[in-house]
Enzyme design. Sequence first.
Site, mmCIF file in Angstrom:
data_model
loop_
_atom_site.group_PDB
_atom_site.id
_atom_site.type_symbol
_atom_site.label_atom_id
_atom_site.label_comp_id
_atom_site.label_asym_id
_atom_site.label_seq_id
_atom_site.Cartn_x
_atom_site.Cartn_y
_atom_site.Cartn_z
ATOM 1 N N THR A 208 0.579 -1.643 -0.323
ATOM 2 C CA THR A 208 -0.074 -0.452 0.200
ATOM 3 C C THR A 208 0.867 1.467 -0.012
ATOM 4 O O THR A 208 1.822 1.403 0.727
ATOM 5 C CB THR A 208 -0.753 0.364 1.000
ATOM 6 O OG1 THR A 208 0.160 0.133 2.534
ATOM 7 C CG2 THR A 208 -1.827 -1.275 1.355
ATOM 8 N N SER A 236 6.424 -1.524 0.552
ATOM 9 C CA SER A 236 5.712 -0.477 0.923
ATOM 10 C C SER A 236 6.634 0.897 0.811
ATOM 11 O O SER A 236 7.219 1.487 0.218
ATOM 12 C CB SER A 236 4.172 -0.619 1.125
ATOM 13 O OG SER A 236 4.634 -0.451 2.876
ATOM 14 N N ARG A 237 6.356 1.379 2.581
ATOM 15 C CA ARG A 237 6.796 2.555 3.094
ATOM 16 C C ARG A 237 7.051 1.627 4.734
ATOM 17 O O ARG A 237 6.435 1.051 5.292
ATOM 18 C CB ARG A 237 6.179 3.736 3.265
ATOM 19 C CG ARG A 237 6.354 4.565 1.653
ATOM 20 C CD ARG A 237 7.915 5.070 1.722
ATOM 21 N NE ARG A 237 8.114 5.597 0.459
ATOM 22 C CZ ARG A 237 8.040 5.197 -1.402
ATOM 23 N NH1 ARG A 237 8.539 3.440 -1.055
ATOM 24 N NH2 ARG A 237 8.313 5.731 -1.999
ATOM 25 N N GLU A 266 15.519 5.332 7.135
ATOM 26 C CA GLU A 266 16.567 5.446 6.189
ATOM 27 C C GLU A 266 17.496 6.675 6.224
ATOM 28 O O GLU A 266 17.068 7.714 5.361
ATOM 29 C CB GLU A 266 15.865 4.870 5.288
ATOM 30 C CG GLU A 266 14.732 3.994 4.452
ATOM 31 C CD GLU A 266 13.740 3.516 3.804
ATOM 32 O OE1 GLU A 266 13.597 4.870 3.001
ATOM 33 O OE2 GLU A 266 12.466 2.656 3.822
ATOM 34 N N HIS A 285 15.918 0.300 0.800
ATOM 35 C CA HIS A 285 15.115 0.620 -0.129
ATOM 36 C C HIS A 285 15.593 0.443 -1.681
ATOM 37 O O HIS A 285 15.331 1.562 -2.373
ATOM 38 C CB HIS A 285 15.162 1.873 0.143
ATOM 39 C CG HIS A 285 13.759 2.283 -0.169
ATOM 40 N ND1 HIS A 285 13.028 3.375 0.491
ATOM 41 C CD2 HIS A 285 12.834 2.120 -1.359
ATOM 42 C CE1 HIS A 285 11.569 3.386 -0.030
ATOM 43 N NE2 HIS A 285 11.660 3.314 -1.308
HETATM 44 C C1 8YV Z 1 11.771 4.394 -4.187
HETATM 45 C C2 8YV Z 1 10.127 3.953 -4.620
HETATM 46 O O1 8YV Z 1 11.512 5.367 -4.593
HETATM 47 O O2 8YV Z 1 9.656 4.485 -6.461
HETATM 48 C C3 8YV Z 1 9.460 4.813 -4.518
HETATM 49 O O3 8YV Z 1 8.592 5.064 -4.216
HETATM 50 O O4 8YV Z 1 10.003 3.027 -3.290
HETATM 51 C C4 8YV Z 1 11.144 3.221 -5.129
HETATM 52 O O5 8YV Z 1 11.506 3.537 -6.162
HETATM 53 C C5 8YV Z 1 13.575 3.774 -4.950
HETATM 54 O O6 8YV Z 1 13.808 2.392 -4.446
HETATM 55 C C6 8YV Z 1 14.958 4.605 -3.352
HETATM 56 O O7 8YV Z 1 13.888 6.062 -3.476
#
Ligand code: 8YV
Length: 323
Positions: A208, A236-237, A266, A285
């Site tokens: 999500t 996700s996050r 991070e 990430h």
């Molecule tokens: C990250 C991501 O941006 O696009 C996104 O929302 O989570 C990934 O593509 C990337 O792995 C590191 O910032």
Amino acid sequence: MKPHVFIDRTIPDEVKTYLIEHCTLDLWEEEDTIPRDQLYKRLNTADGYITSGRRIDAALLAEAPKLKGVSTITVGYNHFDIEAMKERGVLGTHTPEVLDETVADLVFSLMLGSARRVAELDQYIRAGQWKRSDGENLYGVDVHHAKLGIIGMGRIGESVARRAIFGFEMEVQYHNRSRKIEAEQKYGVTYAELDELLAHNDFVVMLTPLTDATKGMIGKRELGLMKSSAIFINVSRGATIDEAALIDALREGSIGGAGLDVFLQEPLPKDHPLLALPNVLLLPHIGSATVKTRDEMAMVAARNLVAVLQGKQPRYLVPEFAI
Ligand code: 8YV
């Protein structure tokens, strides 16, 4: 006069060439993240800003009086303070679609890597512990024919489901804000309420976006519903789950393991408790991080911003800015 654009990270030459046709460029190409004072200074004259995760809030916007658009080289845009940006009339764009298959590959890397303990056993060999040919201490669990629950059935979720069903013959449930009837018919995935999904599946994949509604969505209670053998994957996050509760669950063995690409903080601090746990596979990430996909994302982000600065409709305006 061409608009002026600040970019806080390295971008491919091809993208630079494209941007130079339309804008004047100011680039931060250092390895370290640009410090706040320097960022504010550089944004002072910028009409556009390309980033991949910098928080865009009222404080930053106050230092960027000419800014018209912020283009993030990510699909997630939880680092945008939408209200603050709207108030200032600054548009936000992002890069969906182009990364779907790449992120789905990473989800499977985490599933397979956790299930078959790939990183742990690599370390085992390097540490000189491989002394006899085989032993139960090396065994993992199957991914093929297992049950998979996907939380957040967007485009990436569908790409994961396709791999799972057609490649690994898994049984797939999903949970989402809204039913995805087309995906149900196309792939044979079934909808489940969150609690049912957590209790039923061998792998639970969190996909999500981070919003007010999904923040802390998986906590102690939810983890407690999972099977003690189940593996939890988060791409996700970090803030969609209660990280402390996940660490407890992994320590106590109330779930089997985890594969994580995202964290509350991070980069992950050196003394973080997750680093001491053998049943978790950690990645920095890198969901979308292949050369091809990242290059394409940078180009999409550049095109988005140029459109905004030319007063045209960008291909991927963040939905909240659509009128
Ligand atoms: C990250 C991501 O941006 O696009 C996104 O929302 O989570 C990934 O593509 C990337 O792995 C590191 O910032």
